[in-house]
Design a protein around this motif. Structure first.
Motif, PDB file in Angstrom:
ATOM      1  N   LEU A  85     -39.733 -47.295  55.297  1.00  0.00           N
ATOM      2  CA  LEU A  85     -39.366 -47.651  53.844  1.00  0.00           C
ATOM      3  C   LEU A  85     -39.385 -49.098  53.651  1.00  0.00           C
ATOM      4  CD1 LEU A  85     -36.620 -45.138  53.320  1.00  0.00           C
ATOM      5  CD2 LEU A  85     -38.904 -44.963  52.266  1.00  0.00           C
ATOM      6  N   LEU A  86     -38.576 -49.817  54.574  1.00  0.00           N
ATOM      7  CA  LEU A  86     -38.549 -51.362  54.639  1.00  0.00           C
ATOM      8  C   LEU A  86     -39.890 -51.912  54.848  1.00  0.00           C
ATOM      9  CD1 LEU A  86     -35.414 -51.830  56.530  1.00  0.00           C
ATOM     10  CD2 LEU A  86     -35.560 -52.026  54.077  1.00  0.00           C
ATOM     11  N   THR A  87     -40.825 -51.195  55.190  1.00  0.00           N
ATOM     12  CA  THR A  87     -42.336 -52.008  55.356  1.00  0.00           C
ATOM     13  C   THR A  87     -42.699 -52.173  53.943  1.00  0.00           C
ATOM     14  OG1 THR A  87     -42.353 -51.187  57.505  1.00  0.00           O
ATOM     15  CG2 THR A  87     -44.450 -51.658  56.343  1.00  0.00           C
ATOM     16  N   TRP A  88     -42.592 -50.923  53.154  1.00  0.00           N
ATOM     17  CA  TRP A  88     -43.299 -51.157  51.959  1.00  0.00           C
ATOM     18  C   TRP A  88     -42.493 -52.252  51.011  1.00  0.00           C
ATOM     19  CZ3 TRP A  88     -42.250 -45.232  51.279  1.00  0.00           C
ATOM     20  CH2 TRP A  88     -43.322 -44.660  52.094  1.00  0.00           C
ATOM     21  N   THR A  89     -41.302 -52.508  51.390  1.00  0.00           N
ATOM     22  CA  THR A  89     -40.677 -53.937  50.765  1.00  0.00           C
ATOM     23  C   THR A  89     -40.629 -54.802  51.287  1.00  0.00           C
ATOM     24  OG1 THR A  89     -38.492 -53.252  51.742  1.00  0.00           O
ATOM     25  CG2 THR A  89     -38.744 -51.978  49.813  1.00  0.00           C
ATOM     26  N   GLY A  90     -41.269 -55.012  52.294  1.00  0.00           N
ATOM     27  CA  GLY A  90     -41.719 -56.310  53.094  1.00  0.00           C
ATOM     28  C   GLY A  90     -40.454 -56.832  53.937  1.00  0.00           C
ATOM     29  N   PHE A  91     -39.291 -56.074  53.951  1.00  0.00           N
ATOM     30  CA  PHE A  91     -38.109 -56.569  54.595  1.00  0.00           C
ATOM     31  C   PHE A  91     -37.767 -56.073  56.181  1.00  0.00           C
ATOM     32  CE2 PHE A  91     -36.832 -57.040  50.194  1.00  0.00           C
ATOM     33  CZ  PHE A  91     -36.340 -58.413  50.358  1.00  0.00           C
ATOM     34  N   HIS A  92     -39.066 -55.293  56.563  1.00  0.00           N
ATOM     35  CA  HIS A  92     -38.884 -54.799  57.855  1.00  0.00           C
ATOM     36  C   HIS A  92     -38.736 -55.990  58.798  1.00  0.00           C
ATOM     37  CE1 HIS A  92     -43.109 -55.714  57.273  1.00  0.00           C
ATOM     38  NE2 HIS A  92     -43.179 -55.735  58.527  1.00  0.00           N
ATOM     39  N   CYS A  93     -39.163 -56.954  58.666  1.00  0.00           N
ATOM     40  CA  CYS A  93     -39.117 -57.939  59.877  1.00  0.00           C
ATOM     41  C   CYS A  93     -37.541 -58.503  59.937  1.00  0.00           C
ATOM     42  CB  CYS A  93     -39.960 -59.164  59.474  1.00  0.00           C
ATOM     43  SG  CYS A  93     -41.747 -58.863  59.642  1.00  0.00           S
ATOM     44  N   ILE A  94     -36.932 -58.562  58.934  1.00  0.00           N
ATOM     45  CA  ILE A  94     -35.588 -58.859  58.919  1.00  0.00           C
ATOM     46  C   ILE A  94     -34.948 -57.642  59.880  1.00  0.00           C
ATOM     47  CG2 ILE A  94     -33.611 -59.465  57.733  1.00  0.00           C
ATOM     48  CD1 ILE A  94     -35.471 -60.623  55.379  1.00  0.00           C
ATOM     49  N   TYR A  95     -34.958 -56.569  59.296  1.00  0.00           N
ATOM     50  CA  TYR A  95     -34.515 -55.534  60.112  1.00  0.00           C
ATOM     51  C   TYR A  95     -34.737 -55.450  61.493  1.00  0.00           C
ATOM     52  CZ  TYR A  95     -33.077 -50.449  60.626  1.00  0.00           C
ATOM     53  OH  TYR A  95     -32.584 -49.238  61.161  1.00  0.00           O
ATOM     54  N   SER A  96     -35.924 -55.418  62.007  1.00  0.00           N
ATOM     55  CA  SER A  96     -36.196 -55.636  63.153  1.00  0.00           C
ATOM     56  C   SER A  96     -35.853 -56.702  64.030  1.00  0.00           C
ATOM     57  CB  SER A  96     -37.669 -55.311  63.458  1.00  0.00           C
ATOM     58  OG  SER A  96     -38.622 -56.331  62.828  1.00  0.00           O
TER      59      SER A  96
END
Length: 171
Positions: A85-96
């Motif tokens: 879900l965060l990949t679609w928003t572009g925030f996956h890097c921050i989460y990971s």
């Protein structure tokens, strides 16, 4: 700065600092230099299977890493779904990058080659592969999850412990 005894002056005042030249003791011994990662950031092809899975489905690798780092408090599936879900928003890097920081803190690893968020922003897939390899090199079977790994480790501990001796007959 280390205090030394002067000749004839008696012991130096208690300061909380180690008194010997290079040896550390007490609270200072607990602070150690960070250890290097067991593999490099760009050693992705050391594990070609995980490299391919991470290339096609990074959410799976992230979910496996997150489950181990969280010690089973979140499942692989839940972490993978949130990552997707965060990949679609572009925030996956921050989460990971938060999980990379947690992993480093748990195992005392150095922050290299640069800050965790920079590593995940610039080299997300390589960072996920490195974290996966690090946990694998530390004895985790990444495919079975946290709970199965702990059961396996408890089974090994039970197998290496001597049998319990029961007291003889008593009246």
């Amino acid at each position: 700065m280390y205090l030394k005894e002067e000749e004839g002056a008696g012991p130096a005042a208690a300061t909380g600092f180690p008194m010997s030249g290079g040896a550390t003791s007490g609270a200072l011994a607990a602070v150690q230099a960070p250890a290097p990662w067991s593999t490099g950031l760009f050693d992705c092809f050391d594990d070609p299977g995980n490299c391919c899975v991470t290339l096609l489905f990074p959410c799976i690798t992230f979910g496996q890493v997150a489950e181990i780092v969280d010690r089973g408090s979140t499942s692989c599936g839940a972490s993978a779904a949130l990552y997707t879900l965060l990949t679609w928003t572009g925030f996956h890097c921050i989460y990971s990058c938060f999980y990379r920081s947690k992993l480093r803190a748990q195992y005392g690893l150095e922050e290299s080659p640069c800050a965790d968020c920079c590593v995940h922003y610039c080299c997300e897939l390589c960072a996920l592969c490195q974290e996966y390899r690090e946990l694998g090199n530390r004895g985790f079977d990444m495919t079975i999850g946290w709970h199965a790994n702990t059961e396996r480790q408890q089974g090994r501990a039970a197998a290496t412990m001597p049998p319990q001796m029961h007291a003889g007959m008593a009246r």
